[in-house]
Write a protein that holds these residues in place. Sequence first.
Motif, PDB file in Angstrom:
ATOM      1  N   SER A   1      -9.657   1.469 -15.999  1.00 39.53           N
ATOM      2  CA  SER A   1      -8.203   1.531 -16.097  1.00 39.53           C
ATOM      3  C   SER A   1      -7.767   1.926 -17.502  1.00 39.53           C
ATOM      4  CB  SER A   1      -7.581   0.182 -15.715  1.00 39.53           C
ATOM      5  OG  SER A   1      -7.812  -0.120 -14.356  1.00 39.53           O
TER       6      SER A   1
ATOM      7  N   THR B   1       6.427   2.035  -3.470  1.00 41.61           N
ATOM      8  CA  THR B   1       7.064   2.118  -4.781  1.00 41.61           C
ATOM      9  C   THR B   1       8.059   0.976  -4.948  1.00 41.61           C
ATOM     10  OG1 THR B   1       6.857   4.521  -4.892  1.00 41.61           O
ATOM     11  CG2 THR B   1       8.539   3.510  -6.282  1.00 41.61           C
TER      12      THR B   1
ATOM     13  N   GLU C   1      -2.038  -1.654  -3.877  1.00 37.55           N
ATOM     14  CA  GLU C   1      -3.029  -0.588  -3.750  1.00 37.55           C
ATOM     15  C   GLU C   1      -2.321   0.753  -3.589  1.00 37.55           C
ATOM     16  OE1 GLU C   1      -7.332   0.295  -1.665  1.00 37.55           O
ATOM     17  OE2 GLU C   1      -6.367  -1.665  -1.514  1.00 37.55           O
ATOM     18  N   ASN C   2      -2.707   1.711  -4.434  1.00 37.64           N
ATOM     19  CA  ASN C   2      -2.064   3.029  -4.431  1.00 37.64           C
ATOM     20  C   ASN C   2      -0.548   2.893  -4.479  1.00 37.64           C
ATOM     21  OD1 ASN C   2      -4.418   4.784  -4.170  1.00 37.64           O
ATOM     22  ND2 ASN C   2      -4.636   3.908  -2.141  1.00 37.64           N
ATOM     23  N   SER C   3      -0.084   1.957  -5.275  1.00 41.32           N
ATOM     24  CA  SER C   3       1.345   1.673  -5.362  1.00 41.32           C
ATOM     25  C   SER C   3       1.818   1.758  -6.806  1.00 41.32           C
ATOM     26  CB  SER C   3       1.640   0.285  -4.775  1.00 41.32           C
ATOM     27  OG  SER C   3       1.356   0.257  -3.391  1.00 41.32           O
ATOM     28  N   SER C   4       3.137   1.750  -6.974  1.00 36.76           N
ATOM     29  CA  SER C   4       3.701   1.776  -8.325  1.00 36.76           C
ATOM     30  C   SER C   4       4.769   0.714  -8.462  1.00 36.76           C
ATOM     31  CB  SER C   4       4.277   3.157  -8.650  1.00 36.76           C
ATOM     32  OG  SER C   4       5.406   3.435  -7.843  1.00 36.76           O
TER      33      SER C   4
ATOM     34  N   SER D   1      -6.437   1.730 -12.398  1.00 37.21           N
ATOM     35  CA  SER D   1      -4.985   1.770 -12.538  1.00 37.21           C
ATOM     36  C   SER D   1      -4.560   2.214 -13.935  1.00 37.21           C
ATOM     37  CB  SER D   1      -4.391   0.393 -12.228  1.00 37.21           C
ATOM     38  OG  SER D   1      -4.652   0.019 -10.889  1.00 37.21           O
TER      39      SER D   1
ATOM     40  N   ASP E   1      -5.931   1.141  -8.083  1.00 30.87           N
ATOM     41  CA  ASP E   1      -5.451   2.526  -8.020  1.00 30.87           C
ATOM     42  C   ASP E   1      -3.927   2.588  -8.039  1.00 30.87           C
ATOM     43  OD1 ASP E   1      -8.110   3.311  -7.850  1.00 30.87           O
ATOM     44  OD2 ASP E   1      -8.102   3.333  -5.668  1.00 30.87           O
ATOM     45  N   SER E   2      -3.328   1.827  -8.928  1.00 31.13           N
ATOM     46  CA  SER E   2      -1.871   1.743  -8.979  1.00 31.13           C
ATOM     47  C   SER E   2      -1.334   2.129 -10.360  1.00 31.13           C
ATOM     48  CB  SER E   2      -1.416   0.323  -8.612  1.00 31.13           C
ATOM     49  OG  SER E   2      -1.706   0.039  -7.250  1.00 31.13           O
TER      50      SER E   2
ATOM     51  N   THR F   1       0.849  -1.181   0.000  1.00 30.56           N
ATOM     52  CA  THR F   1       0.000   0.000   0.000  1.00 30.56           C
ATOM     53  C   THR F   1       0.892   1.240   0.000  1.00 30.56           C
ATOM     54  OG1 THR F   1      -1.692  -1.178   1.278  1.00 30.56           O
ATOM     55  CG2 THR F   1      -1.852   1.219   1.200  1.00 30.56           C
ATOM     56  N   ASP F   2       0.605   2.192  -0.884  1.00 26.90           N
ATOM     57  CA  ASP F   2       1.387   3.432  -0.953  1.00 26.90           C
ATOM     58  C   ASP F   2       2.881   3.138  -1.032  1.00 26.90           C
ATOM     59  OD1 ASP F   2      -0.966   5.024  -0.674  1.00 26.90           O
ATOM     60  OD2 ASP F   2      -0.908   4.689   1.487  1.00 26.90           O
TER      61      ASP F   2
END
Length: 318
Positions: A171, A98, A114-117, A152, A133-134, A95-96
């Motif tokens: 997405s 990189t 989730e909310n990551s890259s 995403s 949401d990535s 989560t969050d």
Amino acid sequence: MKIRTFIATASLLASGGLMAFSGSAQAALYTTCVGDGGAVTVNNDLVVPAGKSCTLTGTKVKGTVTVEAGADLVAAGATFNGAVNVEGNAYLDLTDTTVKGALTTRAAFGAHLENSSVKGGVTATQGFVYAVDSALSGSVSAESGELYVSGSTLSGSLTGVGNQYTDVYDSTVKGALTVSGNTLGGVLCASEVYGAAEYRGNSDTLQLGGEGLLGSCAGATYFGGDVSVTDNTANAVLDNAIVRGGLTATGNTPVLVVGDLARIRGTVTGETAAAGASAARSAKKAAPQDRGSDLAGKAAQRAAEARADAHEAGTSRL
């Protein structure tokens, strides 16, 4: 957190029945993680040992991260400069976070982002990939598992081969989309695909925009290139979608249904059918089966168990 740093030396070379050193010994530094860790920097590789659990909050790892067989890694607000490898029946929950290298899973329980890259691409064999949401750079490929992407952005291609299903909601896929041999088909809902899109040899249900057996899809779907729907034994529907290229629909049983809200700018090749009243009624009666809720439940349960195990293992200064 119980963290230990080890130095492993190598190597022996066998040649002609003789054992000999080959060059100078190589030293490899790595850190094990069992328990809860905080906002520190790990300057080498990090390993979660087999069957153990590790949680990281705000941690930076400069080397490679390996989650060994049956282990769990739950990270929030972390940065991994290298690759992340997840082994058999292991679990990764980010989560969050990189990941600057590649993410690879092999027969893992699954990976939840989730909310990551992930900047180096994602490759998964078996298990699930659940991305919400990535931002996923490079190519994303999943085989023989479950692939679910929502909210995403994918800068490269997306490939789902031999999965149970490949579902994409809300997405953007900037490269090609390939979905083949999925036993439960797939969904493409309110999304954009800028490369060529191919659905081949899938079973059960294919819902490409609009309403279908998997429920209603609010929002239009956009295909920037050609779309190929071939050799599927699935109830397949294309609706509420714009196809800038051509549509190829051959070898499908039953034939591909093209709804009233589908707009195809190029040439249509093969056999299609218009959506009839009975098909519309069946779609509306069908209960929505968004498979993301099932994956969310699986991920939440495994993550909760991992946090409990890590907490029991304790914490310590690094």
